[in-house]
Design a protein around this motif. Sequence first.
Motif, PDB file in Angstrom:
ATOM      1  N   UNK A  16       0.819  -1.214   0.000  1.00  0.00           N
ATOM      2  CA  UNK A  16       0.000   0.000   0.000  1.00  0.00           C
ATOM      3  C   UNK A  16       0.855   1.267   0.000  1.00  0.00           C
ATOM      4  N   UNK A  17       1.789   1.323  -0.923  1.00  0.00           N
ATOM      5  CA  UNK A  17       2.680   2.469  -1.037  1.00  0.00           C
ATOM      6  C   UNK A  17       2.598   2.984  -2.471  1.00  0.00           C
ATOM      7  N   UNK A  18       1.641   3.860  -2.704  1.00  0.00           N
ATOM      8  CA  UNK A  18       1.380   4.351  -4.066  1.00  0.00           C
ATOM      9  C   UNK A  18       2.614   4.982  -4.693  1.00  0.00           C
ATOM     10  N   UNK A  19       3.332   5.784  -3.916  1.00  0.00           N
ATOM     11  CA  UNK A  19       4.502   6.479  -4.449  1.00  0.00           C
ATOM     12  C   UNK A  19       5.559   5.495  -4.929  1.00  0.00           C
ATOM     13  N   UNK A  20       5.823   4.449  -4.125  1.00  0.00           N
ATOM     14  CA  UNK A  20       6.828   3.456  -4.504  1.00  0.00           C
ATOM     15  C   UNK A  20       6.366   2.652  -5.713  1.00  0.00           C
ATOM     16  N   UNK A  21       5.090   2.322  -5.758  1.00  0.00           N
ATOM     17  CA  UNK A  21       4.536   1.576  -6.889  1.00  0.00           C
ATOM     18  C   UNK A  21       4.686   2.369  -8.186  1.00  0.00           C
ATOM     19  N   UNK A  22       4.369   3.665  -8.129  1.00  0.00           N
ATOM     20  CA  UNK A  22       4.495   4.510  -9.321  1.00  0.00           C
ATOM     21  C   UNK A  22       5.957   4.663  -9.726  1.00  0.00           C
ATOM     22  N   UNK A  23       6.837   4.772  -8.742  1.00  0.00           N
ATOM     23  CA  UNK A  23       8.272   4.878  -9.050  1.00  0.00           C
ATOM     24  C   UNK A  23       8.769   3.628  -9.762  1.00  0.00           C
ATOM     25  N   UNK A  24       8.332   2.458  -9.273  1.00  0.00           N
ATOM     26  CA  UNK A  24       8.754   1.191  -9.885  1.00  0.00           C
ATOM     27  C   UNK A  24       8.255   1.065 -11.318  1.00  0.00           C
ATOM     28  N   UNK A  25       7.099   1.652 -11.580  1.00  0.00           N
ATOM     29  CA  UNK A  25       6.541   1.618 -12.936  1.00  0.00           C
ATOM     30  C   UNK A  25       7.183   2.660 -13.845  1.00  0.00           C
ATOM     31  N   UNK A  26       7.762   3.689 -13.244  1.00  0.00           N
ATOM     32  CA  UNK A  26       8.289   4.821 -14.001  1.00  0.00           C
ATOM     33  C   UNK A  26       9.664   4.550 -14.586  1.00  0.00           C
ATOM     34  N   UNK A  27      10.522   3.861 -13.813  1.00  0.00           N
ATOM     35  CA  UNK A  27      11.880   3.669 -14.310  1.00  0.00           C
ATOM     36  C   UNK A  27      12.735   2.851 -13.373  1.00  0.00           C
ATOM     37  N   UNK A  28      14.046   3.096 -13.430  1.00  0.00           N
ATOM     38  CA  UNK A  28      15.009   2.395 -12.590  1.00  0.00           C
ATOM     39  C   UNK A  28      15.118   3.148 -11.258  1.00  0.00           C
ATOM     40  N   UNK A  29      14.775   2.477 -10.162  1.00  0.00           N
ATOM     41  CA  UNK A  29      14.555   3.164  -8.884  1.00  0.00           C
ATOM     42  C   UNK A  29      15.799   3.151  -7.997  1.00  0.00           C
ATOM     43  N   UNK A  30      16.096   4.308  -7.426  1.00  0.00           N
ATOM     44  CA  UNK A  30      17.157   4.445  -6.425  1.00  0.00           C
ATOM     45  C   UNK A  30      16.477   4.726  -5.088  1.00  0.00           C
ATOM     46  N   UNK A  31      16.244   3.701  -4.245  1.00  0.00           N
ATOM     47  CA  UNK A  31      15.565   3.908  -2.954  1.00  0.00           C
ATOM     48  C   UNK A  31      16.535   4.473  -1.911  1.00  0.00           C
ATOM     49  N   UNK A  32      16.097   5.514  -1.224  1.00  0.00           N
ATOM     50  CA  UNK A  32      16.978   6.230  -0.297  1.00  0.00           C
ATOM     51  C   UNK A  32      16.249   6.539   1.001  1.00  0.00           C
ATOM     52  N   UNK A  33      16.965   6.454   2.114  1.00  0.00           N
ATOM     53  CA  UNK A  33      16.476   6.992   3.380  1.00  0.00           C
ATOM     54  C   UNK A  33      17.600   7.810   3.994  1.00  0.00           C
ATOM     55  N   UNK A  34      17.289   9.027   4.400  1.00  0.00           N
ATOM     56  CA  UNK A  34      18.276   9.900   5.042  1.00  0.00           C
ATOM     57  C   UNK A  34      17.922  10.053   6.523  1.00  0.00           C
ATOM     58  N   UNK A  35      18.832   9.665   7.396  1.00  0.00           N
ATOM     59  CA  UNK A  35      18.654   9.868   8.833  1.00  0.00           C
ATOM     60  C   UNK A  35      19.109  11.285   9.142  1.00  0.00           C
TER      61      UNK A  35
END
Length: 466
Positions: A16-35
Motif C-alpha cells: 500500500x505504497x502508491x509512491x513506490x509503486x508509481x516509481x517502480x513503474x516509471x523507471x530504474x529506482x534508487x531507494x533512499x532513506x536519510x537519517x
Amino acid sequence: MSNVLFWFRNDLRLHDNEALLKAAQQGSVVPVYIIDTRLFQNTFLGFKRTGKFRIKFLLESLVNLKENLQKIGSDLIVKVGIPEKELFDLAVEYNVEHVYCSKEVTQEETTVEAEFSQKLKTKNIEMELFWGNTLVHVRDLPFQIHFVPDVFTDFRKKVENSWKIRPVFESVTSINSPSNIEKTQVPTMEDLGYESFSKHANDLIDWKGGESQALSRLNEYVWEKKLVHNYKNTRNELKGKDFSSKFSAYLSLGCISPRKIYFEIKKAEEERGANESTYWLIFELLWRDYYYFIALKFGVRLFKRAGIKNDFNRRWKRNREHFKRWMDGTTGIPFIDACMRELKETGYLSNRGRQNVSSYFTKDLGLEWWWGAMYFESQLVDYEVCSNWGNWNYLAGIGTDPREDRYFSPVSQAKKYDPQAEYIRFWLPELSMVSDEVILEINELKDILNETIDYPISSIPKNKKW
C-alpha cells in the motif's frame, strides 16, 4: 529507462505504497532513506530530541526495509546527514529525472520538501508527492481543509456520512535499480552517538521495528488471537501487550498502512461479525486522521505556546524541579509515577496513562505544556508529530477539546483503572508492601511514609478535584 529517486520518509513499507509503486513503474529506482542529524540534537531541557527507543525502532525498521528491498531486486541507500542536501547530491549522482516521495503536513517536514524541491529545479528534476499516511485520503474529505471541524465528533460524523476508503495498493514485488547502486549499511545506535541498551525487565511489549513485524502483529491481533473483537473492553487497561493493538509504532513510521489495518478489520467483521470493538478500532484510526487534518488546517499554531486556540491568557510555569520529578516518576503521586517510570524505561505508555500524566503536567503542575510534548517526542517509541502535539494541545486546554475544564484526577483514575494497585506496584516496587487503600489515597500514603519506604513525599498541593 530513466532513473527515479525514491525518498522513503514515514512510509517504510512495500505494501500500500502508491509512491513506490508509481516509481517502480516509471523507471530504474534508487531507494533512499536519510537519517536527519538534526533529530539527534540535545534540547535545552537536557534530553535528545529523539531518544534511544525511537532510534532503535527506526534502525530496526530500516534493516527490515533494506532486506525486503533486496529480496525484490533492489536495495536501500541509507545516509546520515541533512536530507535536502544528501538527496540532492544523490539525485545528481544518479542522473535522475524524477523524485517520488510521500507528502508530510507539518512545518519542519514541509520545509525540507520545499528546500529540496528548489534545489531540484536547478537541474530540471521533477518531484512528485503522494498522500498516503491517513485512512481517508485528503481529497476525499467532505470539506476543504480550512473547514475541517475543530471538534472531533463533528469531524467524525461528517466523514462517516460520506465514508470512502480507497482500496489498498498492491504490494511492490519487483524493482529495477541501477547496477551501480551504492552499497551502504544501516548504522548502529553507537554510530549515531547513542549507547546500546537492553530491554528492561518490566518491558512486556519489546517492540521490534519493520514492516514484517507490523504485518505479523496485524495477523496475530486480528486472526491468531482474535483480539480485535474485544478491543473496546480492554483498551483502558494499563499493563501488557494485548489489551490494545500496539499498531501505533508501526503506523508512526509507516511500516503498516492504516488502510491495510482497516480492510483487515473489515475481513474479520465479514467472517466473525461486526461489534462495538471492531468499530472502535476504526474509530481510533479516524482520531489519528483527525490530528493530521487539524495539523494541516492550523499549521505552526500546533507548536506555539498559545496553541491552536491562540490563548495568550494562560500562564505556564517553568519549574525545572517539578519537570524533572515528573520525567523521573518521583512526584509522590503513585499512579503518575508508575506511568512515568514505564515511559522512561520502555518508551511506551498506554493511552489512559498518557491522558493522566499530561493532565497532571498541565493542570496540577501547571508547567509549560510544550515541555511535556517535547519529552514525549523524545521518549515515545510510537511518536507521531500530529497526534502528539495535537493531543497535548487538547489536554492543555488550548486545542480542540470542546470541554474547557477537562481534568483527570490521578486519585479517582487510579481507583477506577488500577483498583488493586497492580500496575502501580509493578512499576513502584518500593510500595509493594503497602495496602491498596493507602497507595490509592495520597494523604494516607503521606502519613505512613518513613525511612523504611524509599518513596518521595509529594510536594504538590492536593487538588480539590481529587
